[in-house]
Design a protein around this motif. Structure first.
Motif, PDB file in Angstrom:
ATOM      1  N   ILE A  41      -4.833  12.421  -0.781  1.00 31.35           N
ATOM      2  CA  ILE A  41      -5.626  11.813   0.292  1.00 31.35           C
ATOM      3  C   ILE A  41      -7.064  12.276   0.082  1.00 31.35           C
ATOM      4  O   ILE A  41      -7.350  13.464   0.202  1.00 31.35           O
ATOM      5  CB  ILE A  41      -5.114  12.225   1.695  1.00 31.35           C
ATOM      6  N   PRO A  42      -7.967  11.355  -0.232  1.00 32.84           N
ATOM      7  CA  PRO A  42      -9.336  11.768  -0.545  1.00 32.84           C
ATOM      8  C   PRO A  42     -10.154  12.064   0.714  1.00 32.84           C
ATOM      9  O   PRO A  42      -9.855  11.562   1.806  1.00 32.84           O
ATOM     10  CB  PRO A  42      -9.903  10.550  -1.283  1.00 32.84           C
ATOM     11  N   TYR A  43     -11.177  12.894   0.527  1.00 31.41           N
ATOM     12  CA  TYR A  43     -12.163  13.082   1.583  1.00 31.41           C
ATOM     13  C   TYR A  43     -12.944  11.800   1.716  1.00 31.41           C
ATOM     14  O   TYR A  43     -13.123  11.096   0.731  1.00 31.41           O
ATOM     15  CB  TYR A  43     -13.113  14.240   1.236  1.00 31.41           C
ATOM     16  N   PRO A  44     -13.405  11.384   2.853  1.00 26.74           N
ATOM     17  CA  PRO A  44     -13.443  12.087   4.123  1.00 26.74           C
ATOM     18  C   PRO A  44     -12.257  11.756   5.036  1.00 26.74           C
ATOM     19  O   PRO A  44     -12.306  12.027   6.225  1.00 26.74           O
ATOM     20  CB  PRO A  44     -14.746  11.598   4.747  1.00 26.74           C
ATOM     21  N   ASN A  45     -11.198  11.161   4.497  1.00 27.58           N
ATOM     22  CA  ASN A  45     -10.061  10.785   5.345  1.00 27.58           C
ATOM     23  C   ASN A  45      -9.426  12.029   5.960  1.00 27.58           C
ATOM     24  O   ASN A  45      -9.000  12.932   5.245  1.00 27.58           O
ATOM     25  CB  ASN A  45      -9.017  10.017   4.539  1.00 27.58           C
ATOM     26  N   ALA A  46      -9.367  12.040   7.276  1.00 25.84           N
ATOM     27  CA  ALA A  46      -8.793  13.186   7.980  1.00 25.84           C
ATOM     28  C   ALA A  46      -7.272  13.167   7.934  1.00 25.84           C
ATOM     29  O   ALA A  46      -6.633  14.226   7.972  1.00 25.84           O
ATOM     30  CB  ALA A  46      -9.276  13.216   9.422  1.00 25.84           C
TER      31      ALA A  46
END
Length: 150
Positions: A41-46
């Protein structure tokens, strides 16, 4: 009327218990980062999307770690406040309860992010909850004593 606060000789134990909460936060950060990496899960996904979490157990566990960390952050300020206040009158009991709260919150984290998912947090939640309520009641009593000048 001025109030003079005398910090008990054993107040260092209270501060040590308070400091332990900083390390619990660090455990949360490392656990969440590890599961973020495993789930891709990449940033910026919370959070992982619902679809991602349904397909990938690592994405689901990442969401559990994120929620556990958010719940910790929501509860840490009041637990710390109650610990520091109650420790003025009950330093040893407050320190023990503060350390118990930290242990409970750590068990909450690892239970929540285990294969049991949200059900795994129950044991840690119970331990931390009892310690938290006790600290808040002791803080209320300590506050009463200070207000009443006793």
């Amino acid at each position: 009327m001025a109030i003079t606060l005398a910090v008990p000789d054993t107040y260092g134990l209270v501060l040590a218990a308070a400091t332990s909460t900083f390390f619990v936060n660090t455990f949360h950060m490392f656990r969440t980062a590890k599961l973020r990496k495993a789930s891709n899960i990449p940033y910026p996904n919370a959070y992982a999307t619902h679809e991602q979490a349904e397909k990938d157990v690592n994405a689901y566990r990442f969401n559990c770690a994120q929620r556990a960390h958010a719940n910790f952050i929501e509860n840490q300020p009041s637990a710390l406040g109650a610990l520091l206040i109650s420790g003025l009158h009950f330093p040893v009991a407050a320190a023990v309860l503060g350390a118990t709260w930290s242990v409970g919150r750590t068990l909450y984290l690892y239970g929540y992010t285990s294969s049991a998912g949200p059900k795994g947090r129950t044991f840690g939640a119970y331990i931390a909850g009892v310690a938290d309520l006790s600290l808040k009641l002791m803080a209320a009593y300590t506050s009463y004593l200070l207000v009443a000048g006793k």
